[in-house]
Design a protein around this motif. Structure first.
Motif, mmCIF file in Angstrom:
data_model
loop_
_atom_site.group_PDB
_atom_site.id
_atom_site.type_symbol
_atom_site.label_atom_id
_atom_site.label_comp_id
_atom_site.label_asym_id
_atom_site.label_seq_id
_atom_site.Cartn_x
_atom_site.Cartn_y
_atom_site.Cartn_z
ATOM 1 N N CYS A 65 -6.781 2.252 3.767
ATOM 2 C CA CYS A 65 -6.334 3.553 3.256
ATOM 3 C C CYS A 65 -7.282 4.095 2.186
ATOM 4 O O CYS A 65 -7.437 5.300 2.055
ATOM 5 C CB CYS A 65 -4.910 3.446 2.726
ATOM 6 S SG CYS A 65 -3.676 3.276 4.046
ATOM 7 N N CYS B 150 -4.494 0.086 0.162
ATOM 8 C CA CYS B 150 -5.180 -1.044 0.776
ATOM 9 C C CYS B 150 -6.617 -0.636 1.074
ATOM 10 O O CYS B 150 -6.964 0.550 1.068
ATOM 11 C CB CYS B 150 -4.457 -1.481 2.055
ATOM 12 S SG CYS B 150 -4.559 -0.304 3.419
ATOM 13 N N CYS C 198 0.321 3.189 3.533
ATOM 14 C CA CYS C 198 0.751 2.689 4.842
ATOM 15 C C CYS C 198 1.833 1.628 4.759
ATOM 16 O O CYS C 198 2.389 1.233 5.785
ATOM 17 C CB CYS C 198 -0.451 2.166 5.630
ATOM 18 S SG CYS C 198 -1.129 0.627 4.983
ATOM 19 N N CYS D 250 0.846 -1.192 0.000
ATOM 20 C CA CYS D 250 0.000 0.000 0.000
ATOM 21 C C CYS D 250 0.885 1.247 0.000
ATOM 22 O O CYS D 250 1.804 1.363 0.810
ATOM 23 C CB CYS D 250 -0.897 -0.009 1.239
ATOM 24 S SG CYS D 250 -1.845 1.511 1.432
HETATM 25 ZN ZN ZN Z 1 -2.817 1.233 3.469
#
Ligand code: ZN
Length: 111
Positions: free
Chosen positions: A60, A52, A23, A20
């Motif tokens: 996210c 993600c 993150c 991702c």
């Molecule tokens: Zn994420």
């Protein structure tokens, strides 16, 4: 609504490298338009990030569509800059997303 051109999808997925971009988690990823499609966002490498989560709801991707998204995750329709010139808060810090598919830390020169 047109589909994301395969070459752009591939470039974004290669840039994300399975993690991702928000993150760093290794998770199923979805492509998110930083300038939303509803705001005239295009299918460009600099406007797309791999996040993600599911839809506009979780992870996210959900955060990008929340009321208080991180910097560069939801670009105002009124912004006068190209998406390429709006920094994105990535897992490693604030970055430029270049048209040729790189994430370059702000402070380093992308061009
Ligand atoms: Zn994420």
């Amino acid at each position: 609504m047109t589909a994301i051109p395969k070459r752009f999808r591939v470039a974004v997925e290669e840039r994300a490298d399975g993690k991702c971009e928000g993150c760093g988690r290794i998770a199923p990823l979805e492509l998110h338009h930083r300038r939303f499609r509803s705001r005239g966002g295009k299918h460009t490498v600099s406007n797309l990030v791999a996040l993600c989560g599911w839809g506009n709801h979780t992870g996210c991707h959900g955060k990008a569509h929340s009321a208080d998204p991180p910097e560069g995750w939801a670009i105002s329709q009124y912004g006068k800059y190209d998406d390429e010139l709006v920094p994105f808060q990535a897992v490693e810090g604030l970055v430029w997303l270049t048209a040729d598919g790189r994430r370059v830390l702000v402070g380093d020169t992308p061009f």
